[in-house]
Scaffold this active site. Structure first.
Site, mmCIF file in Angstrom:
data_model
loop_
_atom_site.group_PDB
_atom_site.id
_atom_site.type_symbol
_atom_site.label_atom_id
_atom_site.label_comp_id
_atom_site.label_asym_id
_atom_site.label_seq_id
_atom_site.Cartn_x
_atom_site.Cartn_y
_atom_site.Cartn_z
ATOM 1 N N ASP A 1 -3.702 0.513 -0.347
ATOM 2 C CA ASP A 1 -4.343 1.510 0.525
ATOM 3 C C ASP A 1 -3.297 2.577 0.878
ATOM 4 O OD1 ASP A 1 -6.382 2.533 2.177
ATOM 5 O OD2 ASP A 1 -5.733 1.334 3.896
ATOM 6 N N HIS B 1 -8.238 7.852 11.419
ATOM 7 C CA HIS B 1 -7.701 6.504 11.573
ATOM 8 C C HIS B 1 -7.462 6.173 13.057
ATOM 9 C CE1 HIS B 1 -6.300 7.175 7.275
ATOM 10 N NE2 HIS B 1 -7.029 6.078 7.215
ATOM 11 N N GLY B 2 -7.441 4.881 13.358
ATOM 12 C CA GLY B 2 -7.018 4.445 14.678
ATOM 13 C C GLY B 2 -8.149 4.263 15.673
ATOM 14 N N ALA C 1 -13.242 4.162 9.497
ATOM 15 C CA ALA C 1 -14.650 3.859 9.792
ATOM 16 C C ALA C 1 -14.842 2.799 10.876
ATOM 17 C CB ALA C 1 -15.351 3.430 8.507
ATOM 18 N N SER C 2 -13.772 2.418 11.572
ATOM 19 C CA SER C 2 -13.928 1.407 12.626
ATOM 20 C C SER C 2 -14.816 1.914 13.751
ATOM 21 C CB SER C 2 -12.548 1.022 13.197
ATOM 22 O OG SER C 2 -11.931 0.063 12.367
HETATM 23 O O1 G3H Z 1 -4.896 3.680 6.942
HETATM 24 C C1 G3H Z 1 -4.647 2.512 7.168
HETATM 25 C C2 G3H Z 1 -4.178 1.983 8.407
HETATM 26 O O2 G3H Z 1 -5.084 1.832 9.429
HETATM 27 C C3 G3H Z 1 -2.795 2.355 8.805
HETATM 28 O O3 G3H Z 1 -2.139 1.236 8.399
HETATM 29 O O4 G3H Z 1 -0.239 0.911 9.964
HETATM 30 O O5 G3H Z 1 -0.521 -0.413 7.847
HETATM 31 O O6 G3H Z 1 0.140 2.001 7.727
HETATM 32 P P1 G3H Z 1 -0.577 0.938 8.503
HETATM 33 P P1 13P Z 2 -9.723 2.512 10.906
HETATM 34 O O1 13P Z 2 -8.463 2.891 11.617
HETATM 35 O O2 13P Z 2 -10.888 3.286 11.449
HETATM 36 O O3 13P Z 2 -9.989 1.055 10.894
HETATM 37 O O4 13P Z 2 -9.564 2.981 9.369
HETATM 38 C C1 13P Z 2 -8.847 2.196 8.456
HETATM 39 C C2 13P Z 2 -8.566 2.875 7.169
HETATM 40 O O5 13P Z 2 -9.086 3.929 6.841
HETATM 41 C C3 13P Z 2 -7.621 2.216 6.266
HETATM 42 O O6 13P Z 2 -7.378 2.954 5.122
HETATM 43 ZN ZN ZN Z 3 -7.393 5.063 5.449
#
Ligand code: G3H
Ligand code: 13P
Ligand code: ZN
Length: 305
Positions: free
Chosen positions: A81, A178-179, A210-211
């Site tokens: 990812d 994100h987040g 998408a959370s």
């Molecule tokens: O995009 C993905 C995550 O939510 C950020 O992940 O803290 O493992 O880089 P990470």
């Molecule tokens: P969230 O932070 O909304 O869960 O998104 C996760 C994501 O896009 C990981 O690639």
């Molecule tokens: Zn992402």
């Protein structure tokens, strides 16, 4: 069994459901995701970021996921990812990932195409699927409507990008981020933009960020000491609508983190005598598993394995 994202996502695109990509960092999060998939009879994407690789080690993470896939009676992929550079992607392909994301969304259009194409050539030679990203996920810091719109995916550029790169799946920016703090006001996604992209692009589309940041998890975390004022996610109805408009892969990390850590807080605070890690992490894993299962039902992937 271990398969590629392409193998998981083409049927999803054709039948109108989405497969969840769940981020894992350790054994507990992997067990939560795999046990949920088995219980729901759902295909699943196990996602690993570069920072998780830094945390858990590429060899360890690859081997635990591949070990799980050997015995799990559902199809699953091991996906990088947000790979940001060619070197990270090559290492993951070499290690045995079945799918990689090259995230060139921070680059200029032509540079993103060039980097993605290089990754596609490398990955396809090894039978590995590739996801790319066009447009950026707006954050709350892009506060005006104009600022937020400027970073969203342009439908015509998406068509050109896919044609020129030969990528297998495309992450699009339609207003998610994100987040745990996705919106200051009302949660709004650009569904018309998604419809226009789907009209022009004939490969599976991916929704990052998408959370849903469920209030019941926030309340539990806050009850046991977390500070999460202003946390807000994507309403579940928006997720359903995005799937109906052609999203086939949905990335979830934040909701899993919230469920896991809220439960750790609860156990530590309600059982002050407990110091066996398994009795603290075990319930946290179960809470994470319940969230994964509810996502699989929401996405329509339950029963599709
Ligand atoms: O995009 C993905 C995550 O939510 C950020 O992940 O803290 O493992 O880089 P990470
Ligand atoms: P969230 O932070 O909304 O869960 O998104 C996760 C994501 O896009 C990981 O690639
Ligand atoms: Zn992402």
């Amino acid at each position: 069994m271990l398969v590629t994202n392409k193998e998981l996502l083409l049927p999803a695109m054709q039948k109108g459901y989405a497969v969840g990509a769940f981020n894992i960092q350790n054994l507990e999060s992997l067990l939560a995701v795999v046990e949920a998939a088995v219980e729901e009879k759902s295909p699943v994407i196990v996602a690993v970021t570069p920072s998780s690789i830094k945390y858990g080690g590429l060899a360890y993470l690859t081997k635990i996921v591949r070990t799980a896939a050997e015995s799990a009676p559902v199809p699953m992929s091991l996906h990088l990812d947000h790979g940001k550079d060619f070197e990270t992607v090559s290492k993951c392909v070499e290690a045995g990932f079945t799918s990689v994301m090259i995230d060139g969304s921070f680059l200029k259009f032509e540079e993103n195409i060039a980097l993605t194409k290089r990754v596609v050539d490398l990955a396809h030679a090894k039978g590995v699927s590739v996801e790319a990203e066009l447009g950026r996920l707006a954050g709350v810091e892009e506060s005006t409507v104009e600022e937020r719109e400027a970073v969203l995916t342009d439908p015509d550029s998406a068509k050109e990008f896919v044609e020129q790169t030969g990528v297998d799946t495309l992450a699009v920016a339609i207003g998610t981020s994100h987040g745990a703090y996705k919106f200051k006001g009302e949660a709004k996604l650009d569904f018309e933009r998604l419809r226009l992209i789907r009209e022009r692009v004939n490969i599976p589309l991916v929704l990052h960020g998408a959370s849903s940041v469920p209030q019941w998890i926030i309340q539990k975390a806050v009850k046991y000491g977390a500070e999460l004022a202003g946390a807000k996610g994507i309403p579940e109805e928006h997720i359903k609508k995005a799937i109906s408009l052609g999203i086939s892969k949905i990335n979830i990390d934040t909701d899993l983190r919230l469920a896991f850590t809220a439960t750790i807080r609860e156990v530590l605070s309600t059982k002050p005598k407990e110091f066996d890690p398994r009795k603290i992490l075990g319930p946290a894993k179960e809470a994470m598993k319940e969230v994964v299962k509810s996502k699989m039902r929401l996405f329509g992937s339950s029963g599709k394995a």
